[in-house]
Design a protein around this motif. Sequence first.
Motif, PDB file in Angstrom:
ATOM      1  N   THR A 116      80.889 107.666   6.405  1.00  0.00           N
ATOM      2  CA  THR A 116      80.492 107.613   8.000  1.00  0.00           C
ATOM      3  C   THR A 116      79.571 106.278   7.824  1.00  0.00           C
ATOM      4  O   THR A 116      79.982 105.372   8.872  1.00  0.00           O
ATOM      5  CB  THR A 116      79.636 108.716   8.415  1.00  0.00           C
ATOM      6  OG1 THR A 116      80.692 109.745   8.388  1.00  0.00           O
ATOM      7  CG2 THR A 116      79.108 108.327   9.825  1.00  0.00           C
ATOM      8  N   PRO A 117      78.663 106.135   6.870  1.00  0.00           N
ATOM      9  CA  PRO A 117      77.885 105.045   7.049  1.00  0.00           C
ATOM     10  C   PRO A 117      78.575 103.275   6.503  1.00  0.00           C
ATOM     11  O   PRO A 117      78.278 102.500   7.123  1.00  0.00           O
ATOM     12  CB  PRO A 117      76.925 105.035   5.956  1.00  0.00           C
ATOM     13  CG  PRO A 117      76.557 106.327   5.707  1.00  0.00           C
ATOM     14  CD  PRO A 117      77.995 107.112   6.066  1.00  0.00           C
ATOM     15  N   VAL A 118      79.631 103.466   5.815  1.00  0.00           N
ATOM     16  CA  VAL A 118      80.509 102.535   5.700  1.00  0.00           C
ATOM     17  C   VAL A 118      81.400 102.119   6.771  1.00  0.00           C
ATOM     18  O   VAL A 118      81.441 100.833   7.307  1.00  0.00           O
ATOM     19  CB  VAL A 118      81.549 102.886   4.400  1.00  0.00           C
ATOM     20  CG1 VAL A 118      82.479 101.783   4.204  1.00  0.00           C
ATOM     21  CG2 VAL A 118      80.717 103.176   3.053  1.00  0.00           C
ATOM     22  N   LEU A 158      80.677 102.783   9.879  1.00  0.00           N
ATOM     23  CA  LEU A 158      79.595 102.355  11.081  1.00  0.00           C
ATOM     24  C   LEU A 158      79.097 100.801  10.639  1.00  0.00           C
ATOM     25  O   LEU A 158      79.023  99.766  11.271  1.00  0.00           O
ATOM     26  CB  LEU A 158      78.280 103.231  10.976  1.00  0.00           C
ATOM     27  CG  LEU A 158      78.388 104.590  11.675  1.00  0.00           C
ATOM     28  CD1 LEU A 158      77.294 105.297  11.606  1.00  0.00           C
ATOM     29  CD2 LEU A 158      78.919 104.437  13.202  1.00  0.00           C
ATOM     30  N   ALA A 159      78.981 100.540   9.241  1.00  0.00           N
ATOM     31  CA  ALA A 159      78.505  99.267   8.970  1.00  0.00           C
ATOM     32  C   ALA A 159      79.711  98.269   9.065  1.00  0.00           C
ATOM     33  O   ALA A 159      79.393  97.000   9.436  1.00  0.00           O
ATOM     34  CB  ALA A 159      78.220  99.348   7.288  1.00  0.00           C
ATOM     35  N   MET A 209      71.845 108.291   6.877  1.00  0.00           N
ATOM     36  CA  MET A 209      73.104 107.464   7.069  1.00  0.00           C
ATOM     37  C   MET A 209      72.984 106.261   7.790  1.00  0.00           C
ATOM     38  O   MET A 209      73.557 105.185   7.647  1.00  0.00           O
ATOM     39  CB  MET A 209      74.088 108.500   7.894  1.00  0.00           C
ATOM     40  CG  MET A 209      74.411 109.676   7.015  1.00  0.00           C
ATOM     41  SD  MET A 209      76.067 110.077   7.833  1.00  0.00           S
ATOM     42  CE  MET A 209      75.396 111.001   8.997  1.00  0.00           C
ATOM     43  N   VAL A 210      72.207 106.171   9.024  1.00  0.00           N
ATOM     44  CA  VAL A 210      71.910 105.016   9.758  1.00  0.00           C
ATOM     45  C   VAL A 210      71.154 103.841   8.916  1.00  0.00           C
ATOM     46  O   VAL A 210      71.330 102.647   9.086  1.00  0.00           O
ATOM     47  CB  VAL A 210      70.911 105.270  10.906  1.00  0.00           C
ATOM     48  CG1 VAL A 210      70.239 104.154  11.723  1.00  0.00           C
ATOM     49  CG2 VAL A 210      71.545 106.277  11.891  1.00  0.00           C
ATOM     50  N   ALA A 249      73.659 102.409   6.549  1.00  0.00           N
ATOM     51  CA  ALA A 249      74.681 101.722   7.429  1.00  0.00           C
ATOM     52  C   ALA A 249      73.949 100.398   7.597  1.00  0.00           C
ATOM     53  O   ALA A 249      74.672  99.213   7.647  1.00  0.00           O
ATOM     54  CB  ALA A 249      75.129 102.155   8.619  1.00  0.00           C
ATOM     55  N   LEU A 266      74.029  98.380   4.303  1.00  0.00           N
ATOM     56  CA  LEU A 266      75.297  97.729   4.120  1.00  0.00           C
ATOM     57  C   LEU A 266      75.976  96.728   5.188  1.00  0.00           C
ATOM     58  O   LEU A 266      76.549  95.903   4.627  1.00  0.00           O
ATOM     59  CB  LEU A 266      76.422  99.040   4.311  1.00  0.00           C
ATOM     60  CG  LEU A 266      76.468 100.162   3.202  1.00  0.00           C
ATOM     61  CD1 LEU A 266      77.184 101.294   3.773  1.00  0.00           C
ATOM     62  CD2 LEU A 266      76.629  99.683   1.982  1.00  0.00           C
ATOM     63  N   ILE A 267      75.305  96.896   6.192  1.00  0.00           N
ATOM     64  CA  ILE A 267      75.734  95.581   7.124  1.00  0.00           C
ATOM     65  C   ILE A 267      74.835  94.558   6.617  1.00  0.00           C
ATOM     66  O   ILE A 267      75.806  93.255   6.615  1.00  0.00           O
ATOM     67  CB  ILE A 267      74.963  95.964   8.741  1.00  0.00           C
ATOM     68  CG1 ILE A 267      75.667  96.947   9.290  1.00  0.00           C
ATOM     69  CG2 ILE A 267      75.004  94.623   9.349  1.00  0.00           C
ATOM     70  CD1 ILE A 267      75.200  97.592  10.529  1.00  0.00           C
TER      71      ILE A 267
END
Length: 355
Positions: free
Chosen positions: A42-44, A46-47, A158-159, A162, A165-166
């Motif tokens: 999920t974080p990937v 979203l990123a 997770m946020v 993300a 990762l962004i």
Amino acid sequence: MPNSLLPEPVRRLAAWCAVVLLATAVLAVGVWLCTVLQTVVTPVLLAVLGTALLGPMHRRLVGMGVNRSLAAALTCLAVVAVVGGASYIVVLALIETGDQIIDALRRAGQMLAEHFGAVGTSLEDITANSKDLLAKFGSTAASGVVAGLSVVGSVLAMVLLAMVLIFFFLRDSDRAVVTLRSVVPSRSGDLMEAMGRRAFEAVEGFMRGTTFVALIDGVLIGVGLLILDVPGALGLAALVFVTAYIPYLGAILSGAVAVLVAFADRGWVIGLWALGLVLLVQMIEGYVLQPVVQSRTVQMHPAVVMLAITAGASVAGILGMLLAVPLTAAVFGVISELRARYAEAEAPPQPADSA
């Protein structure tokens, strides 16, 4: 003596069935892995969506001579400020006008019950009991405060992941092609690069275009409801903006809520005006804004979009509904690239011009 007991059409059908079964099995394993590793996947995802949306800003800063790391950090800080401020405004508007919207929906259910019987009664029951359901949910959450804090903590983690990762995706985006070529066979490097670029361009165009469409829809409907003096206009506009990220279905749901609130609080005339407003905004979106969005991505039939939303909801709920369409756009981008390459390969060679 024949090479096979089966005729050629049957062998081709069997080969295609084997390919379909293999692709289905790979897809099923991929979906299963995503559900098992959802805290990482999920974080990937979203990123990736955030990088697609923020890429133009980062490229502009780099073009102005800003260091790539500093440009990525400034972009992340800007998105935190913008998204945080927008989320605060949306949540505040929904909190301040939520009671008005619920009361208006309850009155709409009562009026519909008087005219349409059982259908209106069901809506009335749902809206009348909404506060009780919320209260029960709140008491349940209060009794399990440790579990609630755990959920909130995992969401915040997770946020945060993300966002980190962004930052790295933006900073190291120039190395993406080199990294992709290093993990695929050298013969497939060009094809994989073209497919990756087309998929990311589809996601990038979808995110930017959908955000623009959502903003226009929310502003137009919000201004129209304010002019019509409909209660909870700001909250309804915020609802329109958020649900616009779910194509077709989100617009139908938010538009129906706005019309019911106007109908219940302001009567039939204002309700019809609100219906006309929603239909007008949808026509502007369908005939003016959506073609601009789809021209930057790939053409997807509404039936495909609805099936993707349904599949996403069955796998990951609301988050799956939000992620399903951009991922489908990426898949269609890859298919479009493959189709173009095979069409080019199968095209007959052009005769050389004689001197």
